[in-house]
Write an enzyme that holds these catalytic residues in place. Structure first.
Site, PDB file in Angstrom:
ATOM      1  N   TYR A 143       4.734  -2.771 -11.252  1.00 33.49           N
ATOM      2  CA  TYR A 143       4.452  -1.801 -10.194  1.00 33.49           C
ATOM      3  C   TYR A 143       3.573  -2.458  -9.143  1.00 33.49           C
ATOM      4  O   TYR A 143       2.590  -3.120  -9.468  1.00 33.49           O
ATOM      5  CB  TYR A 143       3.737  -0.583 -10.783  1.00 33.49           C
ATOM      6  CG  TYR A 143       3.436   0.512  -9.772  1.00 33.49           C
ATOM      7  CD1 TYR A 143       4.469   1.183  -9.124  1.00 33.49           C
ATOM      8  CD2 TYR A 143       2.126   0.887  -9.477  1.00 33.49           C
ATOM      9  CE1 TYR A 143       4.204   2.187  -8.211  1.00 33.49           C
ATOM     10  CE2 TYR A 143       1.849   1.894  -8.569  1.00 33.49           C
ATOM     11  CZ  TYR A 143       2.887   2.545  -7.935  1.00 33.49           C
ATOM     12  OH  TYR A 143       2.620   3.554  -7.029  1.00 33.49           O
ATOM     13  N   ASP A 238      -0.225  -9.939  -7.938  1.00 34.80           N
ATOM     14  CA  ASP A 238      -0.731  -8.585  -7.777  1.00 34.80           C
ATOM     15  C   ASP A 238      -1.797  -8.375  -8.849  1.00 34.80           C
ATOM     16  O   ASP A 238      -1.499  -8.122 -10.014  1.00 34.80           O
ATOM     17  CB  ASP A 238       0.408  -7.571  -7.920  1.00 34.80           C
ATOM     18  CG  ASP A 238      -0.093  -6.136  -7.792  1.00 34.80           C
ATOM     19  OD1 ASP A 238      -1.322  -5.936  -7.771  1.00 34.80           O
ATOM     20  OD2 ASP A 238       0.745  -5.224  -7.726  1.00 34.80           O
ATOM     21  N   LYS A 266      -8.191  -0.898  -7.393  1.00 35.43           N
ATOM     22  CA  LYS A 266      -8.841  -0.392  -8.606  1.00 35.43           C
ATOM     23  C   LYS A 266     -10.290  -0.877  -8.760  1.00 35.43           C
ATOM     24  O   LYS A 266     -11.158  -0.369  -8.079  1.00 35.43           O
ATOM     25  CB  LYS A 266      -7.965  -0.667  -9.818  1.00 35.43           C
ATOM     26  CG  LYS A 266      -6.592   0.034  -9.642  1.00 35.43           C
ATOM     27  CD  LYS A 266      -5.739   0.100 -10.881  1.00 35.43           C
ATOM     28  CE  LYS A 266      -4.577   1.059 -10.675  1.00 35.43           C
ATOM     29  NZ  LYS A 266      -3.288   0.458 -10.444  1.00 35.43           N
TER      30      LYS A 266
HETATM   31  C1  LIG Z   1      -2.228   0.692  -9.324  1.00 35.87           C
HETATM   32  C2  LIG Z   1      -1.447  -0.483  -8.909  1.00 35.87           C
HETATM   33  C3  LIG Z   1      -0.994  -0.643  -7.592  1.00 35.87           C
HETATM   34  C4  LIG Z   1      -1.122   0.442  -6.556  1.00 35.87           C
HETATM   35  O1  LIG Z   1      -2.458   0.721  -6.241  1.00 35.87           O
HETATM   36  P1  LIG Z   1      -2.814   2.154  -5.584  1.00 35.87           P
HETATM   37  O2  LIG Z   1      -4.271   2.030  -5.280  1.00 35.87           O
HETATM   38  O3  LIG Z   1      -2.493   3.177  -6.611  1.00 35.87           O
HETATM   39  O4  LIG Z   1      -1.994   2.279  -4.352  1.00 35.87           O
HETATM   40  C5  LIG Z   1      -0.379  -1.822  -7.249  1.00 35.87           C
HETATM   41  N1  LIG Z   1      -0.210  -2.813  -8.163  1.00 35.87           N
HETATM   42  C6  LIG Z   1      -0.620  -2.692  -9.439  1.00 35.87           C
HETATM   43  C7  LIG Z   1      -0.446  -3.821 -10.374  1.00 35.87           C
HETATM   44  C8  LIG Z   1      -1.245  -1.521  -9.853  1.00 35.87           C
HETATM   45  O5  LIG Z   1      -1.608  -1.397 -11.126  1.00 35.87           O
END
Ligand SMILES: *Cc1c(COP(=O)(O)O)cnc(C)c1O
Length: 428
Positions: A143, A238, A266
């Site tokens: 994601y 990411d 996060k």
């Molecule tokens: C949570 C998450 C996102 C998206 O971040 P948001 O602050 O919810 O937009 C992108 N990449 C990874 C790996 C994530 O866990």
């Protein structure tokens, strides 16, 4: 037991789509009514009925030192007196950028945004602008936020709701998104050959947290690094989940592999809406106003968000033992659950890295989205509700990693293991 939550959920649905502002919160995959939280302190959540829970979500990561961490609360209280936003540059933004650079390898320039979604979306645009190519590779089940280009085989949230393709995302956009199975280096080599000269970026969760916790096989990330070097592809880590969670330097430092661009979210915001993307100057200098790849944000670098993140990152930088403590707790929890499940002769796999851990009921290793999907998800859902009723708040989806926070005590972990034991004693 959940009277207030049941009422609030009904009321919420009258004015908020599905009653929630982010889909996983709706408990759709595990069933039942989402619990409405009122407050939290340390490792504990308190719902609107006053019921207490041991928290294994940590707001999906940011609460790594526990909720209402006093230095963050104090810093926000002080900062808020000076204004909540200027729309002009501030000293604190420089200090934040310098702090991040001092902690993570391989970042010359870093731009702050307001979410992980924005960070990944901007990093991809930059990679495309920098290389002049359109396509990119992502991995099934990873994601990267909800920007259009990433909503192809995008992990927990979509899997939980059984959404395969997303209405509203045009074929034109999706056609430039190439996907393959996580840990399948050969498939990536194949795509690199097939689309030679067309691929701008490979984006990956270096340790996956969005289909349970999944680790890269030996040589997988190294192999991707090599393909990127050979083909002039921008390698994007990411680290929205792993950044500042696995180590001060994130997965890059922990695995000793360097990306070209890195995205954060996060933990970086200490519980406020913050994301960031950064990397080599050679690439980052193409971002406006230095270059012509446009990216902007009215509330980017917001002072309240910055002071929360700055305070948390400073605490993590000054006490690297935190990561050993978290890893030790996670190992203790994993070993305890493993012993309990073995005793009950329940087939399982536990994947674990640092303070991320996931439990899958199956007899096969969990190495990608396909293997994660083939675990016994109804059993996880049953366990989820038993744990919830007994005051333990697990992620409401079998596809999610659990995130430990350092306010958790060994007594909390013992209670968690004991409750799992009780569940399987009743099942027998
Ligand atoms: C949570 C998450 C996102 C998206 O971040 P948001 O602050 O919810 O937009 C992108 N990449 C990874 C790996 C994530 O866990």
């Amino acid at each position: 037991m959940y009277n207030q939550s049941i009422q609030l959920f009904q009321r919420a649905q009258q004015s908020i789509p599905g009653g929630v502002n982010s889909p996983v919160r709706a408990f759709k995959s595990v069933g039942g009514t989402p619990v409405f939280m009122k407050s939290a302190k340390g490792a504990y959540l308190f719902d609107e009925d006053g019921k207490q829970y041991i928290d294994f979500i940590a707001s999906w990561g940011p609460m790594i030192l526990g909720h209402a961490y006093p230095p963050i609360v104090k810093a926000i209280q002080q900062k808020v007196m000076e204004s909540t936003s200027f729309g002009a540059p501030t000293l604190l933004e420089i200090e934040m950028a310098e702090l991040i650079k001092s902690m993570v390898p391989n970042v010359d320039l870093i731009r702050m945004v307001s979410s992980g979604t924005e960070a990944c979306m901007s990093a991809l645009r930059l990679a495309r602008g920098y290389t002049g190519k359109n396509k990119f590779i992502k991995f099934d089940g990873c994601y990267h936020g909800h920007a259009d280009a990433f909503l192809v085989k995008a992990g927990s949230g979509m899997a939980t709701l059984d959404i395969q393709t997303v209405p509203g995302v045009t074929a034109g956009v999706s056609n430039d998104t190439l996907t393959c199975a996580y840990n399948n280096l050969e498939a990536v080599q194949q795509l690199a050959k097939q689309y030679k000269g067309e691929i701008a970026a490979i984006i990956i969760e270096p340790i996956v947290g969005n289909m349970g916790c999944i680790l890269p096989a030996t040589g997988f990330l190294e192999g991707l690094r090599k393909i990127c070097d050979e083909e002039g592809i921008v390698f994007i880590f990411d680290e929205v989940m792993t950044g500042f969670r696995l180590a001060a330097g994130g997965a890059q430092a922990k695995l000793n592999i360097h990306a070209d661009l890195v995205t954060y979210g996060k933990v970086i915001g200490g519980g406020l809406p913050v994301g960031a993307f950064g990397g080599k100057k050679e690439i980052m200098q193409h971002i406006a106003p230095l270059g012509n790849v446009y990216q902007a944000g009215t509330l980017s670098g917001n002072p309240i968000a910055m002071i929360a993140g700055y305070t948390l990152l400073t605490a993590l930088k000054n006490n690297p033992n935190i990561y050993d403590e978290l890893a030790a707790k996670t190992t203790y929890l994993g070993d305890g659950i493993a012993a309990c499940l073995s005793k009950h002769k329940v087939p399982f796999r536990i994947n674990r890295f640092g303070s991320m851990i996931s439990l899958h009921f199956c007899n096969h290793d969990i190495t990608d989205f396909d293997t994660a999907s083939k675990a016994d998800i109804p059993l996880f859902n049953k366990l989820f509700h038993f744990m919830l009723d007994n005051g333990i708040y697990l992620p409401p989806s079998a596809y999610e990693s659990w995130f430990l926070n350092n306010a958790l005590s060994y007594a909390d972990l013992d209670k968690t293991i004991g409750t799992i034991d009780n569940f399987f004693s009743q099942q027998a």
